[in-house]
Design an enzyme around this catalytic site. Sequence first.
Site, mmCIF file in Angstrom:
data_model
loop_
_atom_site.group_PDB
_atom_site.id
_atom_site.type_symbol
_atom_site.label_atom_id
_atom_site.label_comp_id
_atom_site.label_asym_id
_atom_site.label_seq_id
_atom_site.Cartn_x
_atom_site.Cartn_y
_atom_site.Cartn_z
ATOM 1 N N LYS A 71 0.807 -1.229 0.000
ATOM 2 C CA LYS A 71 0.000 0.000 0.000
ATOM 3 C C LYS A 71 0.845 1.286 0.000
ATOM 4 O O LYS A 71 0.428 2.291 -0.567
ATOM 5 C CB LYS A 71 -0.936 0.008 1.212
ATOM 6 C CG LYS A 71 -2.145 -0.898 1.052
ATOM 7 C CD LYS A 71 -2.998 -0.843 2.309
ATOM 8 C CE LYS A 71 -4.460 -0.979 1.964
ATOM 9 N NZ LYS A 71 -5.337 -0.717 3.099
ATOM 10 N N ASP A 108 -10.238 3.982 1.529
ATOM 11 C CA ASP A 108 -10.577 3.397 2.837
ATOM 12 C C ASP A 108 -11.397 4.359 3.700
ATOM 13 O O ASP A 108 -12.364 3.957 4.352
ATOM 14 C CB ASP A 108 -9.298 3.011 3.607
ATOM 15 C CG ASP A 108 -8.821 1.605 3.269
ATOM 16 O OD1 ASP A 108 -9.612 0.817 2.713
ATOM 17 O OD2 ASP A 108 -7.646 1.301 3.563
#
Length: 279
Positions: A71, A108
């Site tokens: 990520k 997210d």
Amino acid sequence: MMDLPRIPLAGVIGHPIAHSRSPALHGHWLRRYGIRGHYVPMDVAPADLKETLNLLPRIGFVGLNVTIPHKEAVLQLADVVSDRAALIGAANTLIFRKDGRIHADNTDGAGFIANLRQNAPDWNPAAGPAAVFGAGGAARAVVAALIEVGVPEIRITNRTRPRAEALRADFGAKVVVEDWVQAANMLEGASTVVNTTSLGMAGKADFRVPLDGLEPAALVTDLVYNPLQTDFLQAAADRGCRTVDGLGMLLHQAAPGFERWFGQRPEVDEATRLAVLGA
Ligand code: NAP
């Protein structure tokens, strides 16, 4: 010879990847909307990340989800990084643009908020402070999102205190750091309470912070979704709090990527939950 339209491909890269629920989720949406496309899990070792991102757009991939441990690393390899991904320091969604550039985004935080809005529609983020357990990658997305929707103060506690201090340094004076051994203190007067640690997840240590200070008016949510009803959520429900499980965040964070890659905004509903739970 006539050019046939390319079948769009997308997928998720991580290392390991077998645990990912994303293929079940995107597969469900592809079938539901009758889209001729595919979504595949790919186990990519860190040493192969750069080469993978070079190759995939050339063989029909329109984008990717990104999970641990890539990520952060994908930010260095992307050509365009969204403001929120830059602020969070991590991306979970890549879009391979037609001009060859790789766009990195982080959905997210938006998924976290959409889950609360869907499952606790009367939640008012401005009603009072939020208490956040944990200061890892997911916490960064949660804190950015809570600030954006108007939470007036965010109390953070983390086993490793410097990670929480780093969040305060990056997100500013609305963030207040509490010591992990006094974590229970930050519950007093908190109207939103979030577990972003992996405590309580199947196979991990239990969440043991005493919840005596938790007020029944608080909205309590857990990012852990395996099990769905964590001990943390159960203890909060026993105190009379409204609770929202973490599965909805997983579903909502996936929707923007699916829309960009396949051209259809997917619905997040009970059928979607069941498709992922049954996987
Ligand atoms: P991460 O960056 O590795 O952070 C893990 C966090 O858990 C850190 O705050 C860490 O504290 C804490 N922690 C781990 N073991 C602990 C222990 N024994 N005692 C106290 N604290 C402990 O991971 P992440 O990406 O932020 O993910 C965190 C959790 O959120 C995971 O369970 C993940 O599955 C979940 N998640 C869910 C969604 C969703 O869509 N629902 C999305 C993202 C993440 P230290 O800093 O002290 O190590």
